[in-house]
Design an enzyme around this catalytic site. Sequence first.
Site, PDB file in Angstrom:
ATOM      1  CB  CYS A  10      39.162  56.637  38.437  1.00 24.78           C
ATOM      2  SG  CYS A  10      39.333  56.510  40.226  1.00 24.78           S
TER       3      CYS A  10
ATOM      4  CB  CYS B 212      42.102  54.937  39.973  1.00 27.98           C
ATOM      5  SG  CYS B 212      40.538  54.158  40.208  1.00 27.98           S
TER       6      CYS B 212
END
Length: 101
Positions: free
Chosen positions: A33, A30
């Site tokens: 993230c 991600c």
Amino acid sequence: MVREISPEMFGAEVTDSRLPVLLEFYASWCPRCAMMEDVLEQFASENSGTIKVCRIDEESAALLMEQYGVDRVPAFLAFSGGEVTGAVVGIVSKEVLTALF
């Protein structure tokens, strides 16, 4: 310091913690993230000794994500006394994380 936990550690590290806990659900793939890593580390450093900061990989935490209604990452849940006291999803500032408590 941000502590990486597994689902097996969740009770001891999060719900049974004497300190309030900020828990991040994240994924290694991600990009959002990854963008939050420095913010999370700074938050952990500035709140050392008063708020525990943990993160858990969504690949191993499907049951926990379902239990807490998390359907995307990064997701941040604030726990106090074993209960969720706040939640936010996405790219946020450390001030937003602080406001969860």
